[in-house]
Design a protein around this motif. Structure first.
Motif, PDB file in Angstrom:
ATOM      1  N   GLY A 133      35.232  81.989  44.059  1.00 40.29           N
ATOM      2  CA  GLY A 133      35.798  81.869  42.664  1.00 40.29           C
ATOM      3  C   GLY A 133      34.965  81.643  41.489  1.00 40.29           C
ATOM      4  N   ALA A 134      33.738  81.723  41.771  1.00 39.07           N
ATOM      5  CA  ALA A 134      32.686  81.574  40.624  1.00 39.07           C
ATOM      6  C   ALA A 134      32.594  82.795  39.740  1.00 39.07           C
ATOM      7  CB  ALA A 134      31.287  81.087  40.861  1.00 39.07           C
ATOM      8  N   GLN A 169      16.009  81.778  40.337  1.00 39.90           N
ATOM      9  CA  GLN A 169      15.390  82.896  41.207  1.00 39.90           C
ATOM     10  C   GLN A 169      16.425  84.009  41.028  1.00 39.90           C
ATOM     11  OE1 GLN A 169      15.008  81.014  45.241  1.00 39.90           O
ATOM     12  NE2 GLN A 169      12.957  80.562  44.588  1.00 39.90           N
ATOM     13  N   THR A 170      16.489  85.110  41.959  1.00 40.95           N
ATOM     14  CA  THR A 170      17.480  85.780  41.871  1.00 40.95           C
ATOM     15  C   THR A 170      17.624  86.147  43.580  1.00 40.95           C
ATOM     16  OG1 THR A 170      15.897  87.948  42.255  1.00 40.95           O
ATOM     17  CG2 THR A 170      16.501  87.296  39.932  1.00 40.95           C
ATOM     18  N   PRO A 171      18.705  86.859  43.906  1.00 34.86           N
ATOM     19  CA  PRO A 171      19.814  87.719  43.302  1.00 34.86           C
ATOM     20  C   PRO A 171      20.770  86.743  42.567  1.00 34.86           C
ATOM     21  CG  PRO A 171      20.186  87.482  45.722  1.00 34.86           C
ATOM     22  CD  PRO A 171      18.758  86.941  45.402  1.00 34.86           C
ATOM     23  N   GLN A 172      21.032  87.104  41.310  1.00 36.30           N
ATOM     24  CA  GLN A 172      22.152  86.512  40.447  1.00 36.30           C
ATOM     25  C   GLN A 172      23.345  87.193  40.414  1.00 36.30           C
ATOM     26  OE1 GLN A 172      20.303  85.619  36.705  1.00 36.30           O
ATOM     27  NE2 GLN A 172      18.852  84.398  37.272  1.00 36.30           N
ATOM     28  N   GLY A 173      24.334  86.480  40.857  1.00 40.83           N
ATOM     29  CA  GLY A 173      25.543  87.176  41.025  1.00 40.83           C
ATOM     30  C   GLY A 173      26.845  86.987  39.946  1.00 40.83           C
ATOM     31  N   PHE A 174      27.567  88.148  39.906  1.00 39.62           N
ATOM     32  CA  PHE A 174      28.400  87.818  38.769  1.00 39.62           C
ATOM     33  C   PHE A 174      29.585  88.897  39.107  1.00 39.62           C
ATOM     34  CE2 PHE A 174      24.086  88.090  37.079  1.00 39.62           C
ATOM     35  CZ  PHE A 174      24.190  86.623  36.184  1.00 39.62           C
ATOM     36  N   ARG A 175      30.766  88.227  38.408  1.00 36.73           N
ATOM     37  CA  ARG A 175      31.863  89.142  38.493  1.00 36.73           C
ATOM     38  C   ARG A 175      31.419  90.368  37.507  1.00 36.73           C
ATOM     39  NH1 ARG A 175      36.590  88.499  36.067  1.00 36.73           N
ATOM     40  NH2 ARG A 175      36.298  86.594  35.079  1.00 36.73           N
ATOM     41  N   ARG A 176      31.957  91.483  37.923  1.00 33.32           N
ATOM     42  CA  ARG A 176      31.403  92.896  37.131  1.00 33.32           C
ATOM     43  C   ARG A 176      31.711  92.627  35.918  1.00 33.32           C
ATOM     44  NH1 ARG A 176      32.360  98.926  38.735  1.00 33.32           N
ATOM     45  NH2 ARG A 176      31.459 100.024  37.084  1.00 33.32           N
ATOM     46  N   GLU A 177      33.059  92.184  35.260  1.00 37.29           N
ATOM     47  CA  GLU A 177      33.336  92.434  34.182  1.00 37.29           C
ATOM     48  C   GLU A 177      32.774  91.293  33.297  1.00 37.29           C
ATOM     49  OE1 GLU A 177      37.251  92.293  35.412  1.00 37.29           O
ATOM     50  OE2 GLU A 177      37.668  90.636  34.171  1.00 37.29           O
ATOM     51  N   VAL A 178      32.392  90.093  33.814  1.00 37.81           N
ATOM     52  CA  VAL A 178      31.855  89.268  33.061  1.00 37.81           C
ATOM     53  C   VAL A 178      30.337  89.648  32.949  1.00 37.81           C
ATOM     54  CG1 VAL A 178      30.513  86.969  33.342  1.00 37.81           C
ATOM     55  CG2 VAL A 178      33.026  87.273  33.995  1.00 37.81           C
ATOM     56  N   LEU A 179      29.490  90.193  33.601  1.00 32.78           N
ATOM     57  CA  LEU A 179      28.156  90.800  33.237  1.00 32.78           C
ATOM     58  C   LEU A 179      28.199  91.942  32.262  1.00 32.78           C
ATOM     59  CD1 LEU A 179      25.108  90.386  33.730  1.00 32.78           C
ATOM     60  CD2 LEU A 179      25.354  92.073  35.929  1.00 32.78           C
ATOM     61  N   ILE A 205      26.911  78.572  37.768  1.00 31.25           N
ATOM     62  CA  ILE A 205      26.596  77.662  38.745  1.00 31.25           C
ATOM     63  C   ILE A 205      25.501  78.146  39.471  1.00 31.25           C
ATOM     64  CG2 ILE A 205      28.904  76.848  38.753  1.00 31.25           C
ATOM     65  CD1 ILE A 205      28.949  78.253  41.793  1.00 31.25           C
ATOM     66  N   THR A 206      25.081  77.181  40.126  1.00 28.82           N
ATOM     67  CA  THR A 206      23.715  77.379  41.250  1.00 28.82           C
ATOM     68  C   THR A 206      23.913  77.052  42.537  1.00 28.82           C
ATOM     69  OG1 THR A 206      22.919  75.214  40.937  1.00 28.82           O
ATOM     70  CG2 THR A 206      22.058  76.548  39.435  1.00 28.82           C
ATOM     71  N   VAL A 207      23.363  77.874  43.558  1.00 28.47           N
ATOM     72  CA  VAL A 207      23.369  77.656  44.902  1.00 28.47           C
ATOM     73  C   VAL A 207      21.660  77.453  45.324  1.00 28.47           C
ATOM     74  CG1 VAL A 207      25.454  78.865  45.435  1.00 28.47           C
ATOM     75  CG2 VAL A 207      23.318  79.976  45.362  1.00 28.47           C
TER      76      VAL A 207
END
Ligand code: CTP
Ligand code: MG
Length: 400
Positions: A133-134, A169-179, A205-207
């Motif tokens: 859900g992030a 670091q990367t990969p950085q992940g996003f909901r498409r519409e947010v990015l 948030i971080t992992v």
């Protein structure tokens, strides 16, 4: 046969930087780590991770080389790969990648090719957090050094509590519409996507990241990546890497007479001789040499790199083709050993200009020796009937 579903996940691999700080003789992602480039290693991690559309963003002129490499690493996921040309900043390169996403994609990861050794587990953690859900999630590692705030002169101004810090670091992940929304509304240049999305007001948030996911930025980083790779190999080589030996390649080409203007052949203009037809100047000798070089380096063929979809090569002469080929080989870590090309033609008569042709072709290949020979076919075949010319080339390339 059932078709695999169109993925909802995409990974944009940004590899369009020039690598100024590394100064490795080629754009950073195209510098070799072992027999493979930084980009190719980065893509291995990407394709070991969950199934996704993969968009590779590269500097102009490197699209063909990147596509060949990416398809090879992708294996049965080759249909999920595309390559686009990047921009002057990382942010504009990400935007170019976003523009290439398929309609069904709802989740996007952006990954730096420069993080060549990122393990698939990092991708999995980021994807899991998004599935949880992030809207925006990045891998991060604790900062181990004691950090000081310094002024322009280098004097310490304050200590910074490192327990409050994390390295992104990367990969950085996003909901498409947010990015996409953050990228569209950006009014400043950010060095990563989390900063872009945070500037647009979204929580990030971080992992857990991974020490192996460090970014190759300078010469010592490159040494470290190379050392890590040779270490993993010496401990447990999964399959022994192919020794990188010299390689040979073959190329042939045929063009018919009937073009406009004067003849161009073997990099020379031949006033008074009938022209050859073709998308470019019809220089079969140069084209056979290009194919032999690409084949030797395992980089595909002339159609892939100079196809009719590349208007800049329409009407181009040997020099442009050969110089670009040499760049492609250099970027893939190959140096040209030598080239030998034979032309089969009733006309023009080569004997008086053979040396001149060799010099012109050799100069376009950065000085690599080129031997040109010519023969007729006793009046037999299409070359004997003077309907066209044929050229046959072999090339040797050696690891740079
Ligand atoms: N990148 C990109 N397009 C740019 C600049 C950077 O796609 N115009 C990519 C790089 O290829 C790299 C990642 O963004 O994978 C992180 O950038 P960085 O490490 O700074 O790479 P470079 O910009 O190539 O290096 P430098 O800053 O030393 O020139
Ligand atoms: Mg940079």
């Amino acid at each position: 046969m059932t078709l695999a579903p169109v993925p909802r996940l995409a990974v944009i691999v940004v590899a369009a930087g020039s690598g100024t700080r590394l100064n490795g003789g080629a754009p950073k992602a195209f510098v070799g780590l072992d027999e493979h480039t930084i980009l190719r290693h980065a893509l291995r991690g990407v394709f070991a991770a969950p199934r996704a559309q993969v968009v590779v963003v590269v500097p102009s002129g490197f699209e063909g080389a990147a596509l060949t490499d990416a398809r090879e690493v992708a294996g049965d996921r080759a249909e999920l790969v595309s390559v686009v040309t990047g921009g002057a900043t990382r942010q504009s390169s990400v935007a170019a990648g976003l523009a290439a996403l398929w309609a069904d994609v709802d989740t996007v990861l952006v990954h730096d090719a420069a993080r060549a050794l990122t393990p698939p587990s990092v991708f999995e953690r980021v994807v899991a957090a998004l599935a949880g859900g992030a809207d925006a999630v990045i891998p991060a590692v604790p900062v181990v050094d004691t950090i000081k705030r310094v002024d322009a002169a280098g004097a310490i101004v304050a200590a910074v509590d490192r327990s409050e810090l994390a390295a992104a670091q990367t990969p950085q992940g996003f909901r498409r519409e947010v990015l996409v929304e953050a990228a569209t509304s950006a009014d400043a240049d950010h060095t990563d996507d989390a900063a872009l999305v945070a500037a647009a007001g979204h929580p990030v948030i971080t992992v857990a990241g991974d020490a192996a996911s460090f970014k190759i930025t300078t010469g010592p980083d490159l040494d470290r990546a190379r050392a890590l790779l040779s270490l993993t190999r010496s401990v447990a080589p999964p399959t022994p890497p192919m020794p990188r030996s010299p390689r040979v390649g073959i190329g042939t080409d045929v063009h018919a007479f009937g073009g406009e203007g004067t003849l161009w052949l073997a990099g020379l203009e031949w006033p008074g001789e009938p022209a050859l037809s073709g998308h470019s100047d019809g220089d079969a000798v140069a084209h056979a040499v290009v194919d032999a070089l690409l084949a030797a380096a395992g980089l595909g063929d002339i159609g892939e790199h100079f196809g009719t979809d590349r208007p800049e090569f329409a009407g181009a002469h040997a020099e442009a083709f050969l110089a670009h080929t040499r760049n492609l080989l250099g970027a893939a870590g190959w140096r040209i050993g030598n080239v030998s090309v034979q032309v089969q033609a009733q006309r023009p008569r080569f004997s008086a200009r053979r040396g001149e042709a060799e010099r012109v072709l050799s100069a376009a290949l950065g000085g690599a020796p080129v031997s040109v020979s010519a023969t007729t076919t006793d009046g037999l075949g299409f070359t004997g009937r003077a309907e066209g010319v044929a050229a046959f080339a072999t090339a040797l390339v050696v690891p740079a």
